[in-house]
Scaffold this motif. Structure first.
Motif, PDB file in Angstrom:
ATOM      1  N   GLU A   1       0.220   4.299   9.368  1.00 31.29           N
ATOM      2  CA  GLU A   1       1.338   4.582  10.946  1.00 31.29           C
ATOM      3  C   GLU A   1       1.685   2.743  10.683  1.00 31.29           C
ATOM      4  OE1 GLU A   1      -0.126   6.129  14.678  1.00 31.29           O
ATOM      5  OE2 GLU A   1      -0.600   7.800  13.045  1.00 31.29           O
ATOM      6  N   VAL A   2       1.071   2.103  10.742  1.00 35.16           N
ATOM      7  CA  VAL A   2       0.954   1.005  10.986  1.00 35.16           C
ATOM      8  C   VAL A   2       2.575   0.488   9.917  1.00 35.16           C
ATOM      9  CG1 VAL A   2       0.217  -1.946  10.645  1.00 35.16           C
ATOM     10  CG2 VAL A   2      -1.064  -0.106  11.959  1.00 35.16           C
ATOM     11  N   LEU A   3       1.513   0.849   9.085  1.00 33.91           N
ATOM     12  CA  LEU A   3       2.442   0.448   7.273  1.00 33.91           C
ATOM     13  C   LEU A   3       4.241   1.050   7.529  1.00 33.91           C
ATOM     14  CD1 LEU A   3       0.495   1.148   4.854  1.00 33.91           C
ATOM     15  CD2 LEU A   3       1.243  -0.945   5.549  1.00 33.91           C
ATOM     16  N   ASP A   4       3.868   2.373   7.932  1.00 31.71           N
ATOM     17  CA  ASP A   4       5.188   3.634   8.474  1.00 31.71           C
ATOM     18  C   ASP A   4       5.949   2.201   9.672  1.00 31.71           C
ATOM     19  OD1 ASP A   4       4.327   5.022   6.599  1.00 31.71           O
ATOM     20  OD2 ASP A   4       4.063   6.256   8.584  1.00 31.71           O
ATOM     21  N   SER A   5       5.374   1.624  10.349  1.00 30.92           N
ATOM     22  CA  SER A   5       6.770   0.276  11.018  1.00 30.92           C
ATOM     23  C   SER A   5       7.067  -0.050  10.458  1.00 30.92           C
ATOM     24  CB  SER A   5       5.954   0.583  12.610  1.00 30.92           C
ATOM     25  OG  SER A   5       4.356  -0.472  11.968  1.00 30.92           O
ATOM     26  N   PHE A   6       5.829  -0.809   9.236  1.00 32.46           N
ATOM     27  CA  PHE A   6       6.701  -1.868   8.603  1.00 32.46           C
ATOM     28  C   PHE A   6       8.106  -1.523   7.333  1.00 32.46           C
ATOM     29  CE2 PHE A   6       2.203  -3.900   8.422  1.00 32.46           C
ATOM     30  CZ  PHE A   6       2.592  -4.755   9.701  1.00 32.46           C
ATOM     31  N   ILE A   7       7.975  -0.747   7.149  1.00 36.88           N
ATOM     32  CA  ILE A   7       8.713   0.238   6.848  1.00 36.88           C
ATOM     33  C   ILE A   7      10.367  -0.077   7.384  1.00 36.88           C
ATOM     34  CG2 ILE A   7       9.572   2.116   5.258  1.00 36.88           C
ATOM     35  CD1 ILE A   7       7.008   2.365   4.129  1.00 36.88           C
ATOM     36  N   ALA A   8       9.682   0.951   8.719  1.00 38.95           N
ATOM     37  CA  ALA A   8      11.172   1.357  10.302  1.00 38.95           C
ATOM     38  C   ALA A   8      11.949   0.241   9.996  1.00 38.95           C
ATOM     39  CB  ALA A   8      10.775   2.198  10.749  1.00 38.95           C
TER      40      ALA A   8
ATOM     41  N   THR B   1      -4.504   6.362  10.343  1.00 41.08           N
ATOM     42  CA  THR B   1      -3.533   4.985  11.748  1.00 41.08           C
ATOM     43  C   THR B   1      -3.049   3.560  10.928  1.00 41.08           C
ATOM     44  OG1 THR B   1      -5.823   5.669  12.329  1.00 41.08           O
ATOM     45  CG2 THR B   1      -4.863   3.377  13.337  1.00 41.08           C
ATOM     46  N   VAL B   2      -3.627   3.286   9.461  1.00 42.85           N
ATOM     47  CA  VAL B   2      -3.140   2.262   8.966  1.00 42.85           C
ATOM     48  C   VAL B   2      -1.957   2.643   8.629  1.00 42.85           C
ATOM     49  CG1 VAL B   2      -4.067   0.622   6.886  1.00 42.85           C
ATOM     50  CG2 VAL B   2      -5.346   2.016   9.329  1.00 42.85           C
TER      51      VAL B   2
ATOM     52  N   LEU C   1     -12.987   5.458   3.581  1.00 40.68           N
ATOM     53  CA  LEU C   1     -12.626   5.787   5.105  1.00 40.68           C
ATOM     54  C   LEU C   1     -12.154   6.926   5.348  1.00 40.68           C
ATOM     55  CD1 LEU C   1      -9.570   2.366   4.352  1.00 40.68           C
ATOM     56  CD2 LEU C   1     -12.116   2.355   6.006  1.00 40.68           C
ATOM     57  N   LYS C   2     -11.995   7.080   6.995  1.00 42.58           N
ATOM     58  CA  LYS C   2     -11.862   8.486   7.256  1.00 42.58           C
ATOM     59  C   LYS C   2     -10.558   8.914   7.081  1.00 42.58           C
ATOM     60  CE  LYS C   2     -15.978   8.762   9.860  1.00 42.58           C
ATOM     61  NZ  LYS C   2     -16.625   9.139  11.835  1.00 42.58           N
ATOM     62  N   ALA C   3     -10.033   9.959   6.836  1.00 42.09           N
ATOM     63  CA  ALA C   3      -8.835  10.820   7.043  1.00 42.09           C
ATOM     64  C   ALA C   3      -7.959  10.288   8.156  1.00 42.09           C
ATOM     65  CB  ALA C   3      -8.584  11.660   6.873  1.00 42.09           C
ATOM     66  N   GLU C   4      -8.641   9.691   9.430  1.00 40.69           N
ATOM     67  CA  GLU C   4      -7.953   9.768  10.445  1.00 40.69           C
ATOM     68  C   GLU C   4      -7.933   8.161  10.419  1.00 40.69           C
ATOM     69  OE1 GLU C   4     -11.026  11.514  10.564  1.00 40.69           O
ATOM     70  OE2 GLU C   4     -10.404  13.153  11.080  1.00 40.69           O
TER      71      GLU C   4
END
Length: 341
Positions: free
Chosen positions: A212-219, A209-210, A202-205
């Motif tokens: 960021e979704v995982l971070d939103s779950f943790i928050a 992006t993914v 997968l590209k770094a970008e």
């Protein structure tokens, strides 16, 4: 697999409630699928639902509960006539129909179901035991999936997606459907399928992006309500981030494992099964073992090894879930006419 799970869900219900009638059996499958769809975006047992006067009915379940099969012995209701009021033409007679009677010909194979799926079956059946069939049918009549169709019409499964008002109503009735786990599962499962189908690496970008979704779950993680599962959830998060960098093909399986474990714990906590069904120590042991499993999977992904650990390895799930099943089954037999840091 849908058909096998449907058959074994029916067998499970009959084994654990020997007095269950046809209306309740059909509604049992419906409510299991309704809750599961709103958690996972797919059904567990059924594939085709028809709008019927007493609520939605799964087509295959409708047939399986109508006549004997290799799985169920079905005693159809018999009409008994009894004296009514006298009329000018003599004594009138009315008919009173006895309910369907079911007996399992084989034992339900619960190995087909995950830990969460087993608890979901148990929860819905326990809820139904204290409700009359007419009341349960009335609950189904409050949903758009029944209101917006006519008798005999097929209900598209996407109509099983409940709006906030309907979700609140289902919770009010005593069935748990909403929460962090619903948001998590409905986002991570399709995202994982997409990630697995992308070109590797997968590209770094894309990874960012993914994440960021995982971070939103943790928050958004619901502390302290699900604190017991927090370390296990973080272990899953570490494993998932590893698969993004090493082998995205593992993402769907890892997502499914995470959803099931999270839903299991959340369901146990939300429906107040502690300490009635499970002890705090048992739930903690489940979470600790799940954390260790996700840590092992993270290490295997980092080494680019196959993920060969089944979701129920080490026996942590069956020991917890099966205890509830045994308790419920024993009660049914005694009441029957015969007896993430």
């Amino acid at each position: 697999m849908h058909k096998q799970k449907l058959i074994n869900a029916l067998l499970y219900a009959v084994e654990h409630d020997r007095r269950i009638g046809r209306t309740k059996l059909l509604k049992f499958i419906f409510f299991v699928d309704l809750i599961y769809y709103n958690q996972r975006g797919t059904t567990l047992c059924g594939t085709t639902y028809i709008r019927m006067p007493k609520g939605p009915a799964e087509a295959a379940a409708f047939q399986l509960t109508f006549e004997p099969s290799a799985y169920l012995d079905v005693k159809a209701p018999t009409a008994k006539a009894y004296p009514g009021r006298r009329t000018s033409g003599g004594r009138s007679r009315s008919r009173n129909y006895e309910p369907y009677v079911y007996r399992p010909k084989v034992h339900a194979d619960l190995s087909l179901f995950t830990s969460y799926e087993r608890v979901l079956l148990w929860t819905v059946l326990q809820w139904m035991k204290f409700q009359k069939a007419d009341h349960i049918s009335g609950v189904t009549h409050q949903f758009r999936l029944w209101k917006e169709f006519s008798d005999g019409e097929e209900i598209p499964l996407e109509r099983f997606q409940l709006n906030p008002t309907e979700l609140a109503y289902l919770e009010y009735c005593g069935l748990h459907t909403d929460g962090f786990e619903r948001t998590f599962c409905t986002e991570i499962l399709p995202l994982s399928t997409e990630v697995a189908g992308a070109l590797h690496p997968l590209k770094a970008e894309r990874i960012a992006t993914v994440e960021e979704v995982l971070d939103s779950f943790i928050a958004a993680y619901p502390l302290p309500a699900l604190e017991v599962f927090y370390d296990a959830y973080l272990a899953w998060d570490d494993a998932y981030r590893s698969t993004l960098r090493h082998n995205p093909s593992h993402a769907p399986a890892l997502a499914a494992e995470g959803c099931d474990a999270l839903c299991f714990v959340s369901h146990v906590v939300a429906t107040k099964m502690i300490p009635i069904v499970y002890s705090e120590e048992q739930l903690q042991e489940f979470c600790d073992t799940t954390e260790r499993r996700f840590n092992r999977e993270r290490d295997a992904i980092t080494r680019d090894e196959p993920l060969s650990l089944p979701p129920d390895s080490d026996g942590e799930v069956p020991a917890l879930v099966d205890m509830a099943m045994r308790i419920s089954r024993d009660l049914a037999c005694s009441e029957s006419p015969a007896g993430r840091r």
